[in-house]
Design a protein around this motif. Structure first.
Motif, PDB file in Angstrom:
ATOM      1  N   ARG A  13      42.422  33.664  17.911  1.00 55.77           N
ATOM      2  CA  ARG A  13      43.655  34.188  18.498  1.00 55.77           C
ATOM      3  C   ARG A  13      43.535  34.098  20.015  1.00 55.77           C
ATOM      4  O   ARG A  13      42.458  33.805  20.536  1.00 55.77           O
ATOM      5  N   ASP A  14      44.616  34.343  20.721  1.00 56.55           N
ATOM      6  CA  ASP A  14      44.587  34.291  22.181  1.00 56.55           C
ATOM      7  C   ASP A  14      43.635  35.354  22.722  1.00 56.55           C
ATOM      8  O   ASP A  14      43.538  36.457  22.159  1.00 56.55           O
ATOM      9  N   PRO A  15      42.943  35.068  23.828  1.00 61.36           N
ATOM     10  CA  PRO A  15      42.040  36.053  24.427  1.00 61.36           C
ATOM     11  C   PRO A  15      42.797  37.287  24.917  1.00 61.36           C
ATOM     12  O   PRO A  15      43.953  37.190  25.343  1.00 61.36           O
ATOM     13  N   GLU A  16      42.133  38.440  24.856  1.00 56.24           N
ATOM     14  CA  GLU A  16      42.688  39.703  25.370  1.00 56.24           C
ATOM     15  C   GLU A  16      42.059  39.994  26.719  1.00 56.24           C
ATOM     16  O   GLU A  16      40.853  40.180  26.804  1.00 56.24           O
ATOM     17  N   LEU A  17      42.874  40.060  27.762  1.00 59.81           N
ATOM     18  CA  LEU A  17      42.384  40.372  29.106  1.00 59.81           C
ATOM     19  C   LEU A  17      42.658  41.832  29.408  1.00 59.81           C
ATOM     20  O   LEU A  17      43.779  42.315  29.231  1.00 59.81           O
ATOM     21  N   ARG A  18      41.626  42.541  29.853  1.00 60.86           N
ATOM     22  CA  ARG A  18      41.749  43.940  30.278  1.00 60.86           C
ATOM     23  C   ARG A  18      40.982  44.109  31.580  1.00 60.86           C
ATOM     24  O   ARG A  18      40.215  43.251  31.991  1.00 60.86           O
ATOM     25  N   THR A  27      37.428  39.936  29.221  1.00 58.16           N
ATOM     26  CA  THR A  27      38.218  39.271  28.191  1.00 58.16           C
ATOM     27  C   THR A  27      37.414  39.230  26.903  1.00 58.16           C
ATOM     28  O   THR A  27      36.212  38.973  26.920  1.00 58.16           O
ATOM     29  N   GLN A  28      38.102  39.473  25.785  1.00 58.91           N
ATOM     30  CA  GLN A  28      37.481  39.385  24.466  1.00 58.91           C
ATOM     31  C   GLN A  28      38.242  38.373  23.635  1.00 58.91           C
ATOM     32  O   GLN A  28      39.474  38.313  23.678  1.00 58.91           O
ATOM     33  N   PHE A  29      37.492  37.562  22.882  1.00 60.35           N
ATOM     34  CA  PHE A  29      38.093  36.646  21.916  1.00 60.35           C
ATOM     35  C   PHE A  29      37.074  36.388  20.820  1.00 60.35           C
ATOM     36  O   PHE A  29      35.904  36.751  20.933  1.00 60.35           O
ATOM     37  N   ALA A  62      41.294  33.850  29.995  1.00 62.40           N
ATOM     38  CA  ALA A  62      42.592  34.414  29.621  1.00 62.40           C
ATOM     39  C   ALA A  62      43.729  33.479  30.023  1.00 62.40           C
ATOM     40  O   ALA A  62      44.740  33.382  29.319  1.00 62.40           O
ATOM     41  N   ARG A  66      43.601  29.361  24.384  1.00 57.84           N
ATOM     42  CA  ARG A  66      44.626  29.803  23.444  1.00 57.84           C
ATOM     43  C   ARG A  66      44.089  29.672  22.025  1.00 57.84           C
ATOM     44  O   ARG A  66      43.116  28.964  21.776  1.00 57.84           O
ATOM     45  N   LYS A  67      44.768  30.319  21.111  1.00 57.02           N
ATOM     46  CA  LYS A  67      44.404  30.263  19.697  1.00 57.02           C
ATOM     47  C   LYS A  67      44.306  28.806  19.244  1.00 57.02           C
ATOM     48  O   LYS A  67      45.158  27.988  19.562  1.00 57.02           O
TER      49      LYS A  67
END
Length: 161
Positions: A13-18, A27-29, A62, A66-67
């Motif tokens: 899935r798309d990376p999660e940026l925090r 970023t987590q993926f 991020a 992409r996925k």
């Protein structure tokens, strides 16, 4: 002692940026990495491995990953634990990446041929900065060494020896 991991797989899935309270990007993926064998039913199996990137590398991932994109991750395994709401201890195993190579560009994600891609690196773990992602070029590049069936015309003057 050595703790190094190199993985090649596709993002699930798309990376999660925090951002942390201190303003540090994270970023987590998850990478789906094929196993080198098939199951008893002849099916290919995969492992789904969580990846964490920090700082500039996190922002680059991020922005460009992409996925479904193919990526190579280099880093270290980290195991952490915490107590959940029910009071149970939960263990989390993840890869802390310090180098990520984008093996497909946005244009080649849906094609078999993924020659030129983007690359990013650094910024993870304890290392400070990192390389920014860069495109492999706006136009297709042909392989100059591709054998198209014709003989190669090279004179003795062209050889360095």
């Amino acid at each position: 002692m050595l703790n190094r991991v190199i993985l090649i797989g596709r993002l699930t899935r798309d990376p999660e940026l925090r951002y942390t309270p201190a303003g540090v990007a994270v970023t987590q993926f998850t990478l789906a990495v094929d196993r080198p064998f098939t199951s008893n039913q002849g099916q290919r199996e995969a492992d789904f491995i969580p990846v964490v990137t920090w700082r500039q590398l996190a922002e680059t991932c991020a922005n460009y990953l992409r996925k479904g994109r193919l990526a190579a991750v280099e880093g270290r395994i980290q195991v952490r634990n915490y107590d959940n709401n029910e009071g149970r201890r939960v263990y989390v195993t993840e890869i802390i990446a310090d180098n990520v190579r984008f093996l497909e560009s946005a244009n080649s994600a849906n094609r078999e041929d993924s020659g030129m891609g983007m690359s990013g690196g650094g910024g993870g773990g304890n290392s400070g900065g990192g390389n920014r992602g860069s495109y492999g070029g706006g136009r297709e590049q042909q392989d100059p060494f591709q054998d198209d069936g014709r003989p190669i015309d090279i004179s003795d003057d062209d050889l360095p020896f």
